[in-house]
Motif scaffolding. Structure first.
Motif, PDB file in Angstrom:
ATOM      1  N   ILE A 205       0.836  -1.193   0.000  1.00 24.75           N
ATOM      2  CA  ILE A 205       0.000   0.000   0.000  1.00 24.75           C
ATOM      3  C   ILE A 205       0.874   1.247   0.000  1.00 24.75           C
ATOM      4  CG2 ILE A 205      -1.831   1.245   1.206  1.00 24.75           C
ATOM      5  CD1 ILE A 205      -2.665  -1.410   2.455  1.00 24.75           C
ATOM      6  N   SER A 206       0.658   2.118  -0.965  1.00 27.17           N
ATOM      7  CA  SER A 206       1.461   3.332  -1.086  1.00 27.17           C
ATOM      8  C   SER A 206       1.374   4.158   0.191  1.00 27.17           C
ATOM      9  CB  SER A 206       0.972   4.167  -2.273  1.00 27.17           C
ATOM     10  OG  SER A 206       1.743   5.340  -2.414  1.00 27.17           O
ATOM     11  N   GLY A 207       2.533   4.627   0.645  1.00 23.13           N
ATOM     12  CA  GLY A 207       2.578   5.407   1.865  1.00 23.13           C
ATOM     13  C   GLY A 207       2.812   4.564   3.099  1.00 23.13           C
ATOM     14  N   THR A 252      -5.614   5.424  -2.969  1.00 25.41           N
ATOM     15  CA  THR A 252      -4.229   5.106  -2.606  1.00 25.41           C
ATOM     16  C   THR A 252      -3.776   3.898  -3.409  1.00 25.41           C
ATOM     17  OG1 THR A 252      -4.574   5.923  -0.349  1.00 25.41           O
ATOM     18  CG2 THR A 252      -2.699   4.461  -0.720  1.00 25.41           C
ATOM     19  N   PHE A 266      -6.133   0.178  -6.282  1.00 26.95           N
ATOM     20  CA  PHE A 266      -6.102   1.250  -5.283  1.00 26.95           C
ATOM     21  C   PHE A 266      -7.182   1.001  -4.241  1.00 26.95           C
ATOM     22  CE2 PHE A 266      -8.570   2.540  -8.953  1.00 26.95           C
ATOM     23  CZ  PHE A 266      -9.766   2.994  -8.430  1.00 26.95           C
ATOM     24  N   THR A 268      -9.855   3.050  -1.384  1.00 28.88           N
ATOM     25  CA  THR A 268     -10.479   4.274  -0.892  1.00 28.88           C
ATOM     26  C   THR A 268     -10.741   4.065   0.592  1.00 28.88           C
ATOM     27  OG1 THR A 268     -12.757   3.551  -1.297  1.00 28.88           O
ATOM     28  CG2 THR A 268     -11.573   4.565  -3.152  1.00 28.88           C
TER      29      THR A 268
END
Length: 328
Positions: A205-207, A252, A266, A268
């Motif tokens: 997961i990005s971040g 994301t 992605f 939400t």
């Protein structure tokens, strides 16, 4: 270009008769070398010695008036490749055991740098060790999730990457130690679970700010979701997912494996969606993420299904190099 070089000689283990795992196809190697536009007399830095075959190809391109410096983190591969180059009379090739992230200062500046392994950024030492107007060709991470890679070709001007283009492609992730587990991404994985079918599923997961229990829950839900088949043409999967990651503004980015398929998508606040390599889509939670995905697909189709060649490569300076991203 490589007809005089015996591929099997370089890539076959003389003791077992088996192909060495760190081998890429001759066609893929030829494509990468062609991107680098190497000319006789050039100094070339190779990141990822592997079997030694690629350095033999590069040595042929630069000729006797050029020079090839190659580095690899695997001492056994370095020793083997150095021995084969010595036997082949390639006196204008030198092999070193080193972490490719740092390049090779002794030998710089280089006219060309070519990477057979995927760094998470375009490393600052590579840029610093490049001659003015040098070309770097390497796979590199284009989003802050596992497996989101592209092959980047760029020129180095005044100490910065410029004139960059991208195409699909990837090699094994760059690490400071030899890789032994090829079964899943080496970095950026936020959750690994075992599905009810006994398969290993994971998510990135990005971040990386999602709590572990939430990452586990999303992974399990995506793995349990019934994929919607024929959502996009599988032949366009790379182009579409690159466009999706390059244009996503509401969500994301993630990469994930359901245990039976891998893809990009992605999340939400209350949903997630994953576009799998076979063109199907797995979704969980509310319909929000799937609705956003439909909008991205519609925009991609209206734009003529643009691929990597339609993207602009943008670089962002980081502490350890330059982070590329694709923009449409």
């Amino acid at each position: 270009m490589t007809t005089a070089i015996d591929y099997e000689y370089w890539t076959t283990d003389a003791h077992t008769g088996e192909t060495i795992p760190q081998s890429s196809s001759p066609a893929r190697i030829a494509d990468m070398v062609a991107l680098a536009d190497i000319e006789p007399g050039m100094r070339v830095l190779e990141i990822g010695t592997g079997t030694g075959y690629t350095a033999a190809v590069l040595a042929e391109k630069v000729g006797a008036s050029g020079y090839v410096v190659s580095v690899d983190v695997d001492q056994e591969l370095v020793t083997r490749a150095a021995d084969l180059h010595k036997k082949s009379g390639n006196t204008h090739v030198e092999i070193h055991h080193a972490d490719g992230t740092t390049g090779r200062e002794n030998g710089a500046p280089y006219d060309r740098i070519i990477g057979w392994t995927t760094p998470h950024v375009l490393p600052e030492p590579w840029v610093r060790q490049s001659a003015h107007r040098a070309v770097i060709v390497t796979p590199v991470k284009i989003a802050d999730i596992a497996n989101a890679h592209a092959v980047i070709r760029c020129r180095i001007e005044h100490g910065k990457p410029a004139e960059a283009s991208a195409q699909p492609g990837s090699f094994i992730e760059m690490t400071p130690e030899p890789v032994t587990d090829f079964g899943q991404p080496l970095r950026y994985v936020d959750s690994i679970v075992t599905t009810e079918a006994g398969e290993r599923a994971w998510i990135s997961i990005s971040g990386h700010s999602v709590p572990p229990e939430q990452a586990d829950a999303i992974t399990r839900q995506l793995a349990a979701a019934e994929p919607q088949p024929e959502w996009i043409d599988p032949a366009c999967w790379r182009e579409f997912t690159a466009y999706m990651l390059g244009t996503l503004s509401d969500g994301t980015p993630i990469s994930a494996s359901t245990g039976t398929g891998q893809g990009f998508g992605f999340t939400t606040s209350d949903s997630a969606v994953l576009v799998l390599r076979d063109g199907s889509v797995a979704a969980c939670g509310t319909a929000a993420a799937l609705a956003t995905l439909r909008g991205i697909r519609d925009a991609w189709e209206r734009a003529g299904q643009p691929g990597y060649d339609a993207a602009t490569v943008a670089f962002t300076a980081a502490d350890d190099g330059w982070r590329p991203s694709l923009r449409y």
